[in-house]
Design a protein around this motif. Structure first.
Motif, PDB file in Angstrom:
ATOM      1  N   ALA A   1       1.038  -1.081  -0.392  1.00 23.60           N
ATOM      2  CA  ALA A   1      -0.299  -0.102  -0.064  1.00 23.60           C
ATOM      3  C   ALA A   1       0.707   1.745  -0.087  1.00 23.60           C
ATOM      4  O   ALA A   1       0.837   2.070   0.565  1.00 23.60           O
ATOM      5  CB  ALA A   1      -1.421   0.077   0.995  1.00 23.60           C
ATOM      6  N   PRO A   2       2.215   0.990  -0.550  1.00 30.31           N
ATOM      7  CA  PRO A   2       2.428   2.882  -0.730  1.00 30.31           C
ATOM      8  C   PRO A   2       2.068   3.474  -1.653  1.00 30.31           C
ATOM      9  O   PRO A   2       0.594   3.846  -2.297  1.00 30.31           O
ATOM     10  CB  PRO A   2       3.971   2.166  -1.798  1.00 30.31           C
ATOM     11  CG  PRO A   2       2.716   0.989  -3.172  1.00 30.31           C
ATOM     12  CD  PRO A   2       2.060   0.380  -2.005  1.00 30.31           C
ATOM     13  N   LYS A   3       2.343   5.177  -1.598  1.00 32.61           N
ATOM     14  CA  LYS A   3       1.828   6.421  -2.541  1.00 32.61           C
ATOM     15  C   LYS A   3       1.849   5.855  -3.602  1.00 32.61           C
ATOM     16  O   LYS A   3       0.932   6.632  -4.465  1.00 32.61           O
ATOM     17  CB  LYS A   3       2.428   7.315  -2.096  1.00 32.61           C
ATOM     18  CG  LYS A   3       3.107   8.020  -0.356  1.00 32.61           C
ATOM     19  CD  LYS A   3       3.086   8.824   0.174  1.00 32.61           C
ATOM     20  CE  LYS A   3       3.489   8.962   1.306  1.00 32.61           C
ATOM     21  NZ  LYS A   3       4.368  10.191   1.549  1.00 32.61           N
ATOM     22  N   GLY A   4       2.720   5.379  -4.194  1.00 29.50           N
ATOM     23  CA  GLY A   4       2.368   5.076  -5.664  1.00 29.50           C
ATOM     24  C   GLY A   4       3.614   3.969  -6.055  1.00 29.50           C
ATOM     25  O   GLY A   4       4.999   3.708  -5.865  1.00 29.50           O
ATOM     26  N   VAL A   5       3.737   3.001  -7.267  1.00 28.61           N
ATOM     27  CA  VAL A   5       4.395   2.115  -7.883  1.00 28.61           C
ATOM     28  C   VAL A   5       4.425   2.319  -9.497  1.00 28.61           C
ATOM     29  O   VAL A   5       3.340   3.167  -9.882  1.00 28.61           O
ATOM     30  CB  VAL A   5       3.583   0.364  -7.422  1.00 28.61           C
ATOM     31  CG1 VAL A   5       4.492   0.323  -8.434  1.00 28.61           C
ATOM     32  CG2 VAL A   5       3.473   0.174  -6.484  1.00 28.61           C
TER      33      VAL A   5
END
Length: 204
Positions: A150-154
């Motif tokens: 669940a990161p800020k973006g990939v």
């Protein structure tokens, strides 16, 4: 859990062809191309091919999300991009079952937690060891990291040579296909996306 494991939850031999049946199928193909499976150089080929397939397509036995394993909160306030680039991978085209060889570049923007770096390469390897399209593999890698972290973006970029183009058909040796998947800040923020592309050498 990734889609392939959901589709095939029981990866035991139950309900699947036996090793002997798989070897017989290879023998049939040898006869179909005009070879003699009984000649000395080919006697062990069916068994060798089946053994090789166990390794080449071992990704069906693994759950990519579980392979990402533990995440870590001890990041000392680090909140910038984490990039693992130039990950070698080998896959097989699902249309012709011939090799796809390339490199993966995978980045994420952490939101308080990070992954062990080797886990990213492991996920690339798992999805590579399945019959694939490059487009699907790109999205699968990104989705697995989103689900586990669940990161800020990939951001994921794959560049690969497809032997189905190099060895057959139009035989365009050396041509490479590039696919991308951007999630979160990499999708919404052009500066972040451009920085990723610069870091992996796709933009000067």
């Amino acid at each position: 859990m990734d889609a392939v494991v959901k589709k095939f939850p029981d990866l035991s031999p139950t309900g699947r062809p036996s090793r002997q049946e798989a070897e017989a199928a290879v023998e049939t193909l040898l006869r179909w191309i005009g070879e003699d499976p009984a000649r000395e150089g080919l006697r062990e080929t069916p068994a060798r091919v089946v053994k090789a397939y166990e390794e080449l397509f071992g990704g069906y036995r693994d759950d990519a999300t579980k392979a990402l394993g533990r995440t870590f909160e001890e990041v000392s306030g680090y909140d910038d991009t984490v990039l693992v680039r130039d990950i070698d991978f080998h896959s097989h085209c699902e249309h012709h079952m011939v090799p796809v060889v390339g490199k993966a570049h995978v980045a994420y923007k952490p939101d308080g937690r990070v992954l062990g770096l080797s886990k990213i390469a492991r996920v690339v390897d798992i999805f590579g060891r399945r019959l694939q399209t490059q487009e699907s593999m790109t999205a699968q890698i990104a989705d697995a990291i989103v689900e586990a972290l669940a990161p800020k973006g990939v951001a994921v970029l794959l560049e690969a040579e497809h032997m189905c183009m190099s060895m057959r058909g139009i035989r365009t040796k050396g041509s490479r296909t590039i696919t991308t998947s951007f999630n979160g800040v990499f999708r919404d923020d052009k500066d972040e996306r451009d920085r990723f592309l610069m870091l992996v050498g796709q933009r000067g």
